[in-house]
Design a protein around this motif. Structure first.
Motif, PDB file in Angstrom:
ATOM      1  N   PRO A  97       0.835  -1.213   0.000  1.00  0.00           N
ATOM      2  CA  PRO A  97       0.000   0.000   0.000  1.00  0.00           C
ATOM      3  C   PRO A  97       0.863   1.254   0.000  1.00  0.00           C
ATOM      4  O   PRO A  97       2.047   1.210   0.373  1.00  0.00           O
ATOM      5  CB  PRO A  97      -0.803  -0.133   1.296  1.00  0.00           C
ATOM      6  N   PRO A  98       0.313   2.377  -0.421  1.00  0.00           N
ATOM      7  CA  PRO A  98       1.080   3.626  -0.431  1.00  0.00           C
ATOM      8  C   PRO A  98       1.553   3.995   0.971  1.00  0.00           C
ATOM      9  O   PRO A  98       0.931   3.650   1.975  1.00  0.00           O
ATOM     10  CB  PRO A  98       0.074   4.655  -0.970  1.00  0.00           C
ATOM     11  N   GLN A  99       2.661   4.697   0.999  1.00  0.00           N
ATOM     12  CA  GLN A  99       3.199   5.173   2.270  1.00  0.00           C
ATOM     13  C   GLN A  99       2.587   6.541   2.576  1.00  0.00           C
ATOM     14  O   GLN A  99       2.863   7.527   1.913  1.00  0.00           O
ATOM     15  CB  GLN A  99       4.724   5.283   2.192  1.00  0.00           C
ATOM     16  N   ALA A 100       1.730   6.575   3.559  1.00  0.00           N
ATOM     17  CA  ALA A 100       1.109   7.832   3.994  1.00  0.00           C
ATOM     18  C   ALA A 100       0.764   7.693   5.472  1.00  0.00           C
ATOM     19  O   ALA A 100       0.650   6.583   5.997  1.00  0.00           O
ATOM     20  CB  ALA A 100      -0.136   8.147   3.173  1.00  0.00           C
ATOM     21  N   GLY A 101       0.568   8.825   6.107  1.00  0.00           N
ATOM     22  CA  GLY A 101       0.413   8.810   7.547  1.00  0.00           C
ATOM     23  C   GLY A 101      -0.939   8.389   8.067  1.00  0.00           C
ATOM     24  O   GLY A 101      -1.079   8.080   9.251  1.00  0.00           O
ATOM     25  N   ASP A 102      -1.959   8.378   7.233  1.00  0.00           N
ATOM     26  CA  ASP A 102      -3.291   8.048   7.740  1.00  0.00           C
ATOM     27  C   ASP A 102      -4.046   7.195   6.731  1.00  0.00           C
ATOM     28  O   ASP A 102      -3.696   7.147   5.546  1.00  0.00           O
ATOM     29  CB  ASP A 102      -4.079   9.317   8.073  1.00  0.00           C
ATOM     30  N   MET A 103      -5.095   6.539   7.218  1.00  0.00           N
ATOM     31  CA  MET A 103      -5.856   5.601   6.394  1.00  0.00           C
ATOM     32  C   MET A 103      -6.501   6.284   5.205  1.00  0.00           C
ATOM     33  O   MET A 103      -6.527   5.743   4.090  1.00  0.00           O
ATOM     34  CB  MET A 103      -6.935   4.916   7.247  1.00  0.00           C
ATOM     35  N   ARG A 104      -7.047   7.461   5.412  1.00  0.00           N
ATOM     36  CA  ARG A 104      -7.769   8.153   4.351  1.00  0.00           C
ATOM     37  C   ARG A 104      -6.827   8.496   3.189  1.00  0.00           C
ATOM     38  O   ARG A 104      -7.159   8.289   2.018  1.00  0.00           O
ATOM     39  CB  ARG A 104      -8.431   9.415   4.892  1.00  0.00           C
ATOM     40  N   SER A 105      -5.652   9.017   3.512  1.00  0.00           N
ATOM     41  CA  SER A 105      -4.700   9.371   2.459  1.00  0.00           C
ATOM     42  C   SER A 105      -4.256   8.137   1.692  1.00  0.00           C
ATOM     43  O   SER A 105      -4.142   8.161   0.459  1.00  0.00           O
ATOM     44  CB  SER A 105      -3.482  10.072   3.069  1.00  0.00           C
ATOM     45  N   ARG A 106      -4.004   7.044   2.407  1.00  0.00           N
ATOM     46  CA  ARG A 106      -3.585   5.814   1.724  1.00  0.00           C
ATOM     47  C   ARG A 106      -4.685   5.298   0.800  1.00  0.00           C
ATOM     48  O   ARG A 106      -4.408   4.804  -0.300  1.00  0.00           O
ATOM     49  CB  ARG A 106      -3.215   4.743   2.755  1.00  0.00           C
ATOM     50  N   ALA A 107      -5.942   5.415   1.237  1.00  0.00           N
ATOM     51  CA  ALA A 107      -7.062   4.952   0.405  1.00  0.00           C
ATOM     52  C   ALA A 107      -7.125   5.746  -0.899  1.00  0.00           C
ATOM     53  O   ALA A 107      -7.268   5.169  -1.988  1.00  0.00           O
ATOM     54  CB  ALA A 107      -8.373   5.076   1.176  1.00  0.00           C
ATOM     55  N   PHE A 108      -7.019   7.069  -0.808  1.00  0.00           N
ATOM     56  CA  PHE A 108      -7.061   7.890  -2.014  1.00  0.00           C
ATOM     57  C   PHE A 108      -5.886   7.572  -2.935  1.00  0.00           C
ATOM     58  O   PHE A 108      -6.049   7.452  -4.155  1.00  0.00           O
ATOM     59  CB  PHE A 108      -7.047   9.374  -1.644  1.00  0.00           C
ATOM     60  N   LEU A 109      -4.698   7.436  -2.363  1.00  0.00           N
ATOM     61  CA  LEU A 109      -3.518   7.165  -3.182  1.00  0.00           C
ATOM     62  C   LEU A 109      -3.616   5.811  -3.869  1.00  0.00           C
ATOM     63  O   LEU A 109      -3.238   5.669  -5.041  1.00  0.00           O
ATOM     64  CB  LEU A 109      -2.261   7.228  -2.308  1.00  0.00           C
ATOM     65  N   ALA A 110      -4.115   4.810  -3.153  1.00  0.00           N
ATOM     66  CA  ALA A 110      -4.206   3.465  -3.734  1.00  0.00           C
ATOM     67  C   ALA A 110      -5.159   3.447  -4.922  1.00  0.00           C
ATOM     68  O   ALA A 110      -4.851   2.881  -5.981  1.00  0.00           O
ATOM     69  CB  ALA A 110      -4.665   2.469  -2.667  1.00  0.00           C
ATOM     70  N   ASP A 122      -9.513  -5.680  -2.351  1.00  0.00           N
ATOM     71  CA  ASP A 122      -8.333  -6.039  -1.572  1.00  0.00           C
ATOM     72  C   ASP A 122      -7.323  -4.900  -1.525  1.00  0.00           C
ATOM     73  O   ASP A 122      -6.699  -4.640  -0.492  1.00  0.00           O
ATOM     74  CB  ASP A 122      -7.676  -7.289  -2.166  1.00  0.00           C
ATOM     75  N   VAL A 123      -7.131  -4.223  -2.642  1.00  0.00           N
ATOM     76  CA  VAL A 123      -6.184  -3.106  -2.698  1.00  0.00           C
ATOM     77  C   VAL A 123      -6.605  -2.007  -1.724  1.00  0.00           C
ATOM     78  O   VAL A 123      -5.769  -1.438  -1.000  1.00  0.00           O
ATOM     79  CB  VAL A 123      -6.082  -2.564  -4.141  1.00  0.00           C
ATOM     80  N   LEU A 124      -7.890  -1.694  -1.693  1.00  0.00           N
ATOM     81  CA  LEU A 124      -8.379  -0.658  -0.785  1.00  0.00           C
ATOM     82  C   LEU A 124      -8.247  -1.114   0.668  1.00  0.00           C
ATOM     83  O   LEU A 124      -7.878  -0.318   1.548  1.00  0.00           O
ATOM     84  CB  LEU A 124      -9.833  -0.311  -1.114  1.00  0.00           C
ATOM     85  N   THR A 125      -8.521  -2.390   0.931  1.00  0.00           N
ATOM     86  CA  THR A 125      -8.360  -2.916   2.290  1.00  0.00           C
ATOM     87  C   THR A 125      -6.900  -2.853   2.727  1.00  0.00           C
ATOM     88  O   THR A 125      -6.595  -2.475   3.865  1.00  0.00           O
ATOM     89  CB  THR A 125      -8.864  -4.369   2.360  1.00  0.00           C
ATOM     90  N   ALA A 139     -15.757   3.453   3.524  1.00  0.00           N
ATOM     91  CA  ALA A 139     -15.076   3.447   2.240  1.00  0.00           C
ATOM     92  C   ALA A 139     -14.868   2.028   1.721  1.00  0.00           C
ATOM     93  O   ALA A 139     -15.157   1.727   0.558  1.00  0.00           O
ATOM     94  CB  ALA A 139     -13.739   4.173   2.364  1.00  0.00           C
ATOM     95  N   VAL A 140     -14.364   1.147   2.571  1.00  0.00           N
ATOM     96  CA  VAL A 140     -14.102  -0.225   2.131  1.00  0.00           C
ATOM     97  C   VAL A 140     -15.397  -0.921   1.769  1.00  0.00           C
ATOM     98  O   VAL A 140     -15.513  -1.583   0.731  1.00  0.00           O
ATOM     99  CB  VAL A 140     -13.344  -1.001   3.222  1.00  0.00           C
ATOM    100  N   ALA A 141     -16.413  -0.777   2.637  1.00  0.00           N
ATOM    101  CA  ALA A 141     -17.690  -1.450   2.373  1.00  0.00           C
ATOM    102  C   ALA A 141     -18.366  -0.898   1.134  1.00  0.00           C
ATOM    103  O   ALA A 141     -18.786  -1.652   0.248  1.00  0.00           O
ATOM    104  CB  ALA A 141     -18.606  -1.301   3.585  1.00  0.00           C
ATOM    105  N   ARG A 142     -18.455   0.405   1.042  1.00  0.00           N
ATOM    106  CA  ARG A 142     -19.205   1.014  -0.051  1.00  0.00           C
ATOM    107  C   ARG A 142     -18.507   0.825  -1.383  1.00  0.00           C
ATOM    108  O   ARG A 142     -19.154   0.899  -2.442  1.00  0.00           O
ATOM    109  CB  ARG A 142     -19.434   2.500   0.245  1.00  0.00           C
ATOM    110  N   CYS A 143     -17.202   0.564  -1.357  1.00  0.00           N
ATOM    111  CA  CYS A 143     -16.487   0.280  -2.602  1.00  0.00           C
ATOM    112  C   CYS A 143     -17.111  -0.917  -3.313  1.00  0.00           C
ATOM    113  O   CYS A 143     -17.147  -0.955  -4.548  1.00  0.00           O
ATOM    114  CB  CYS A 143     -15.014   0.028  -2.315  1.00  0.00           C
ATOM    115  N   ALA A 144     -17.617  -1.883  -2.554  1.00  0.00           N
ATOM    116  CA  ALA A 144     -18.298  -3.029  -3.175  1.00  0.00           C
ATOM    117  C   ALA A 144     -19.506  -2.564  -3.970  1.00  0.00           C
ATOM    118  O   ALA A 144     -19.760  -3.038  -5.085  1.00  0.00           O
ATOM    119  CB  ALA A 144     -18.720  -4.020  -2.098  1.00  0.00           C
ATOM    120  N   GLY A 145     -20.264  -1.625  -3.407  1.00  0.00           N
ATOM    121  CA  GLY A 145     -21.416  -1.088  -4.113  1.00  0.00           C
ATOM    122  C   GLY A 145     -21.017  -0.239  -5.305  1.00  0.00           C
ATOM    123  O   GLY A 145     -21.631  -0.316  -6.374  1.00  0.00           O
ATOM    124  N   TRP A 146     -19.987   0.604  -5.136  1.00  0.00           N
ATOM    125  CA  TRP A 146     -19.543   1.437  -6.257  1.00  0.00           C
ATOM    126  C   TRP A 146     -19.179   0.577  -7.461  1.00  0.00           C
ATOM    127  O   TRP A 146     -19.539   0.889  -8.599  1.00  0.00           O
ATOM    128  CB  TRP A 146     -18.330   2.278  -5.849  1.00  0.00           C
TER     129      TRP A 146
END
Length: 391
Positions: free
Chosen positions: A137-150, A178-181, A359-366
């Motif tokens: 996963p991307p190197q970032a300080g928080d979960m939200r930033s890593r999610a956007f970067l991934a 899996d990537v988002l998780t 974010a992880v859950a709703r990604c399934a719906g998106w």
């Protein structure tokens, strides 16, 4: 024809002032109608310096504008909690219940995983497919930033979804989850998504905390045409990749009036802890502010997702007092945002865990909506009702 009948007949030609008044437009707009051939004009026989406009043309334009306003009013009403505007076979809310392809989401949460729910949302076919060669996963300080970067990294590299083989899309869809998780957890992991998040947040992968996370993920997997899902479908309608559609969904989810709602609940909880629940609620109501975490337009009798979660654990005492006070003052029942915050506090999860779960859950719906949109829908391109200066 008698003089009286002739006098009673509406004039065939009218002056510019009356034409503008009937149309509700300025002189420039009336002249534009004339130049486009939509209104006939002739000199006034009594004053050649003035023009007369054919009344029948003005009436036709007035009627068209009236009908357009009615259509516009319907369209505008549909955008905000209004009538359905897109066809979908994925999710519906009916009778105060949430259904994924005809199956009650609360019942699914008893036994299903996010992975199996994602397959159901996509159509329910095929085995659990995923690629294992995922990058760190991307190197970032928080979960939200890593999610956007991934998601942004995948969106910049993955091919368009439109025209792809369904099996290839199924593999890509499962891998994208899996990537988002991985991004949220901060490491590449194996096993069920709920267990991986539980482990990353200090919960035993098979314990009660992991089960609560699993239930929350299933209950949050889709919610009809909410803002983030609509954003994902708009992106998918252009043929964009699944990752690009998911990134559009995540961008919309990040707003304080959508996926940021749990943060507002946390703010209310802090206010209640400082001054007492009733005082915090009274202050908000006196200022005309909403009470976040309570009530839902689509669930007038209470959010079943919140109930399904709250009955599975013991919320912290301060959250119980807040829920009781809000119910007594407003009569509103807790919604899923309140339940997520209470659950996160009970399990001592990170502050941003409610957003990460969303974010992880709703990604399934998106992804499911993106695939459905790409299979049969056209480009989503509504028109704007212009209210600016006339050209």
């Amino acid at each position: 024809m008698s003089p009286q009948a002739a006098a009673a007949r509406p004039p065939e030609w009218i002056a510019a002032e009356e034409a503008r008044e009937r149309l509700g437009v300025r002189a420039q707009t009336l002249y534009a109608y004339v130049s486009r051939g939509r209104v006939q004009v002739r000199p006034d026989p009594r004053d050649p310096r003035r023009s007369l406009y054919r009344a029948a043309d003005i009436a036709a334009l007035t009627d068209r504008k009236s009908r357009s306003r009615k259509v516009a009013e319907v369209a505008a009403g549909a955008i905000t909690w209004g009538e359905p505007v897109l066809t979908s076979a994925i999710t519906t809310i009916s009778g105060g219940r949430l259904f994924y392809r005809g199956r009650d989401a609360v019942e699914l949460a008893q036994t299903e995983t996010l992975e199996s729910t994602a397959r159901l949302l996509r159509g329910g076919h095929g085995a659990a497919l995923k690629r294992t060669d995922r990058p760190p996963p991307p190197q970032a300080g928080d979960m939200r930033s890593r999610a956007f970067l991934a998601l942004a990294t995948r969106a910049g590299a993955d091919p368009p979804a439109r025209g792809r083989n369904p099996l290839a899309l199924a593999v890509e869809a499962a891998t994208l989850l899996d990537v988002l998780t991985d991004a949220v957890a901060g490491q590449v992991g194996g096993g069920a998504i709920a267990g991986r998040l539980a482990l990353a947040w200090g919960q035993g992968p098979g314990g009660p905390g992991a089960d609560l996370i699993r239930r929350a993920l299933v209950l949050l997997a889709d919610h009809e045409l909410n803002p983030s899902t609509f954003a994902a479908r708009v992106a998918a309608s252009t043929g964009a990749s699944l990752a690009a559609s998911a990134l559009a969904g995540l961008a919309a989810l990040s707003g304080p009036r959508h996926g940021g709602a749990p943060a507002a609940v946390q703010g209310l909880a802090r206010e209640a802890a400082a001054v007492g629940p009733r005082a915090a609620i009274a202050a908000r109501l006196a200022e005309g502010r909403t009470v976040p975490g309570f009530g839902h337009v689509l669930y007038p009798d209470g959010d079943p997702r919140a109930q399904a979660l709250l009955e599975r654990f013991e919320p912290p005492p301060e959250m119980v007092r807040l829920q009781s006070a809000v119910g007594a003052v407003t009569g509103l029942a807790p919604n899923v945002d309140f339940a997520l915050v209470a659950m996160s506090q009970a399990l001592k999860l990170p502050d941003d865990a409610p957003f990460a779960l969303f974010a992880v859950a709703r990604c399934a719906g998106w992804i499911a909506h993106a695939i459905e949109q790409g299979q049969g829908g056209g480009v989503i391109r509504p028109r704007a009702r212009y209210v600016g200066e006339a050209g």
